[in-house]
Design an enzyme around this catalytic site. Structure first.
Site, short mmCIF file in Angstrom:
data_model
loop_
_atom_site.label_atom_id
_atom_site.label_comp_id
_atom_site.label_asym_id
_atom_site.label_seq_id
_atom_site.Cartn_x
_atom_site.Cartn_y
_atom_site.Cartn_z
CG HIS A 85 -0.48 0.29 2.44
ND1 HIS A 85 -0.21 -0.65 3.35
CD2 HIS A 85 -0.15 1.49 3.13
CE1 HIS A 85 0.17 -0.08 4.48
NE2 HIS A 85 0.02 1.19 4.39
CG ASP A 211 0.19 -4.03 2.59
OD1 ASP A 211 0.70 -3.58 1.71
OD2 ASP A 211 -0.63 -3.39 3.50
CB SER A 641 2.77 2.05 6.17
OG SER A 641 1.37 1.91 6.69
N1 ARG Z 1 -4.81 0.90 7.25
C1 ARG Z 1 -3.45 0.74 6.76
C2 ARG Z 1 -2.61 2.06 7.17
O1 ARG Z 1 -3.14 3.19 7.28
C3 ARG Z 1 -3.23 0.85 5.19
C4 ARG Z 1 -4.09 -0.33 4.74
C5 ARG Z 1 -3.94 -0.14 3.20
N2 ARG Z 1 -5.24 -1.08 2.70
C6 ARG Z 1 -6.10 -0.53 2.26
N3 ARG Z 1 -7.05 -1.59 2.14
N4 ARG Z 1 -6.74 0.50 2.23
O2 ARG Z 1 -1.46 2.03 7.08
#
Ligand code: ARG
Length: 706
Positions: A85, A211, A641
């Site tokens: 991501h 991911d 992330s």
């Molecule tokens: N929740 C994750 C974060 O803010 C991002 C995940 C991205 N994936 C998604 N399905 N939008 O780091």
């Protein structure tokens, strides 16, 4: 007697900090504050091996990836791994309908096939120097900051330098970064793996997402930053991480280094309440926008590619805020904050000196928040009509054109360049979608806005007819239409386009709300700045007060996208009464979630075949299953992330990529029993690269430990 009390106090302090896994710690301070607790938890590295001023250390392997993520070096030839991501926007930008790397995945297979990613950067931390003395003693802080930055820039000409405040302007560091801009895309799994579970599983456990994505950093012949050139060489980092196939067990030490973006752990009830109110406005507006986007995306792969990144960005915040509201309620966050503030004020009240320093801090912040009477009105404009894409072309072209003229370009060249700069935006633009959104957002806004902030252009007009007319007549609906019109009539067509009336109407509304500035952001309050000055001063005093109140206890500043370290353990959790979540998931769970009719839960045929054959090679666990994701109690937030999850020896065991639903208030308060960090197991990463992607050749340059 006194001695005994002191050593008991010291012992309690150690016990207390060894138990708590809360904290996004500053690297220069771990030696002093955290070394004991880290060792007690099982860490076998010395603080000097993690962060050293004089020698290369683990921190040299950790980078800022792009503008808002973390990445890490996993070979001495510039190989970098981060989240899928995090690479998403770049992979999307490099994809076309014919070569859709987002949908299908990609592996370069040789250096020549690594794809340059213009605009992407990788940033290394060079040094952090405490400049609190110079900053706090200075009469003019702005001048002091400039002077410090200039001196640092002169001695580090190849670097980016910045003076950054910590603890709400109570402490300061001068930070030096080195930025590499020749970064190339090496590979990623298909979205059905890298984003498996989509928005449904986002922010949730149990999770089954691969991911990750890989890039390579290139440098000039001297290993220094250089603009893209085919003759550049893979960058040789001062350190790269060993990659561990040893796996994770419950209770194992785990540590994460990376760039958490922003937390609000020093904010007050007034600020938190205002944050929740603004989020509510955003959630509602985004529900409307995302529903329209998804409707087009679901049925048309080409639109899906165009809007993938825009949609994911919007939906990520939208879901986060909903979870945050729920967690605030379930965990009584506001009540806890209120209690904390009451206790603080009691402590302040005990002493005249404290009263003088901190007595009015909370009041000041509250006043500052309340002075911003149009905050929700502005949020509404910002999340609705301001997002109409058609306007973006006009404002960007007008701004770039004006800049070109100022820089001495002739008007034809300036206009051509301004239009050329919109190429990517046009690639990601689908007029019917924007048209539908525009009508929906204008209606929604007019219905929601206070009467004094209604948009005058659409007052007493039929909005559907207005939008039809606008989109039929604007030159900005496609780059072909724009170029043809400009070829015939020059800048005039840009200046006179009907979309500008809409834009001006919105700008006028912003002005009524007390803001000045253009469409492209950077708007600021007109005239006085009373509210924000109060908040700044109040926050500085409140934070200083909290630090004095908790004197003797190790503390850490709010996240501000500087490098931090968090340590803890691999752990399960109980989401609610009678339920217990295991701390890891396996490929079996991917198959259990599989749904060929749901875009978010498709499983690629090849992955299914590998599953059926149990062809997991060296990546399987002892019981023959393939690990996918796991949990730790590390303290992270957005920006982390892609961060490396490291074992007791500093070897890479996974990548952090998410937080869990039950503790979505974590940016405000850490919940030891509930808060977990969701990580992708490095064995799954290597399996996907090697067995699914056929890119096992990359293993050769890694330092794998078994
Ligand atoms: N929740 C994750 C974060 O803010 C991002 C995940 C991205 N994936 C998604 N399905 N939008 O780091």
């Amino acid at each position: 007697m006194k001695r005994i009390i002191c050593s008991i106090a010291a012992a309690m302090l150690i016990a207390a900090s060894a138990m708590a896994d809360e904290g996004m710690w500053l690297l220069p301070l771990i030696q002093k504050l955290n070394a004991g607790a880290m060792k007690d938890l099982g860490c076998r590295l010395t603080p000097e091996q993690i962060y050293s001023v004089n020698h290369s250390s683990l921190k040299d392997a950790i980078v800022i990836f792009g503008g808002g993520c973390t990445g890490e070096m996993i070979s001495d030839q510039g190989l970098l791994v981060t989240n899928h991501h995090c690479g998403y926007g770049t992979i999307q930008a490099l994809s076309t309908d014919e070569h859709n790397y987002l949908e299908d995945g990609y592996w370069a297979m040789s250096r020549e096939k690594e794809i340059p990613a213009p605009g992407l950067s990788v940033t290394y931390l060079v040094s952090m120097t405490d400049v609190t003395d110079a900053m706090t003693k200075a009469g003019d802080q702005n001048a002091a900051r400039q002077a410090l930055q200039k001196a640092a820039q002169d001695s580090n000409p190849n670097c980016r330098v910045q003076v950054t405040s910590f603890y709400n302007e109570n402490y300061w560091y001068l930070i030096v970064y080195k930025v590499y801009t020749d970064v190339r895309f090496v590979g990623a799994p298909p979205a059905s793996v890298g984003k498996f579970g989509g928005e449904t599983d986002n922010w949730m456990w149990p999770r089954h997402t691969g991911d990750f994505s890989m890039f390579r950093v290139y440098a000039g012949a001297d290993n220094e930053p250089a603009a893209y050139s085919p003759s550049n060489k893979p960058y040789v980092p001062a350190q790269s991480l060993k990659v561990s196939l040893k796996g994770v067990q419950q209770g194992d030490y785990s540590m994460i280094m990376g760039y958490p973006g922003s937390t609000q752990r020093f904010q007050t009830e007034a600020q938190l309440q205002s944050m929740l109110d603004r989020q509510a406005v955003s959630i509602d507006a985004r529900t409307l926008r995302q529903d329209i986007m998804w409707k087009w995306m679901e049925t048309d792969p080409s639109v899906r590619l165009k809007y993938a990144s825009k949609y994911a960005g919007s939906a990520n915040g939208w879901k986060k805020w909903q979870g945050e509201r729920l967690a605030f309620k379930n965990l009584g966050i506001i009540e806890k904050e209120r209690q904390k503030e009451a206790d603080f004020m009691k402590w302040v009240g005990k002493n005249k000196k404290r009263q003088a320093k901190y007595g009015d801090a909370l009041e000041k912040i509250k006043n500052g928040v309340e002075a911003n009477t149009t905050a929700l009105d502005m949020q509404l404009v910002g999340e609705t009509v301001s997002t109409i894409e058609l306007m973006g072309f006009s404002s960007a072209i007008q701004n770039a054109f004006a800049r070109g003229l100022r820089d001495g370009q002739d008007s034809t060249a300036a206009l051509e360049a301004a239009i050329a700069a919109q190429t990517k935006r046009y690639q990601d633009y689908y007029e019917p979608l924007d048209r539908e959104e525009a009508a929906a957002l204008l209606k929604y806004y007019q219905a929601k806005a206070k009467p004094e902030y209604a948009l005058s252009v659409v007052e007493n007009v039929d909005i559907d007819a207005y939008v039809k007319d606008l989109y039929d007549n604007s030159v900005f609906t496609s780059s072909e239409k724009l170029k043809a019109a400009v070829a015939e009539n020059g800048f005039k067509v840009v200046r006179d386009d009907p979309v500008n009336q809409l834009m001006n109407s919105i700008l006028l509304t912003y002005t009524k709300m007390g803001l000045v500035g253009g469409m492209g952001g950077g708007r600021r309050p007109a005239g006085g700045n009373a509210g924000s000055d109060d908040i700044r001063e109040g926050s500085k005093a409140f934070t200083a007060g909290l630090l004095e109140w908790q004197k003797g206890k190790a503390t850490y500043p709010d996240a501000n996208f500087t490098m931090r370290l968090t340590y803890g353990s691999v752990l399960p959790y109980s989401p609610k009464d009678a339920l217990m979540y295991n701390y890891y998931t396996t490929l079996k769970g991917v198959m259990e979630k599989e749904d060929p009719d749901n875009y978010e839960f498709k499983v690629p045929a090849k992955l299914k075949a590998l599953y059926e054959a149990k062809d997991y090679g060296q990546y399987a666990m002892a019981d023959g299953n393939l690990p996918v994701n796991f949990l730790t109690n590390n303290d992270i937030t957005g920006g982390n992330s892609g961060s490396p999850v490291l074992n007791a020896d500093g070897e890479l065991i996974g990548l952090a990529f998410d937080g869990n639903w039950e503790s979505m208030s974590s940016d405000v308060m850490f919940e030891p029993d509930l808060q977990r960090c969701i990580c992708v197991d490095i064995r799954y990463v290597l399996f996907l690269m090697d067995k699914l992607g056929g890119a096992g050749y990359l293993l050769k340059e890694m330092n794998i430990v078994k």
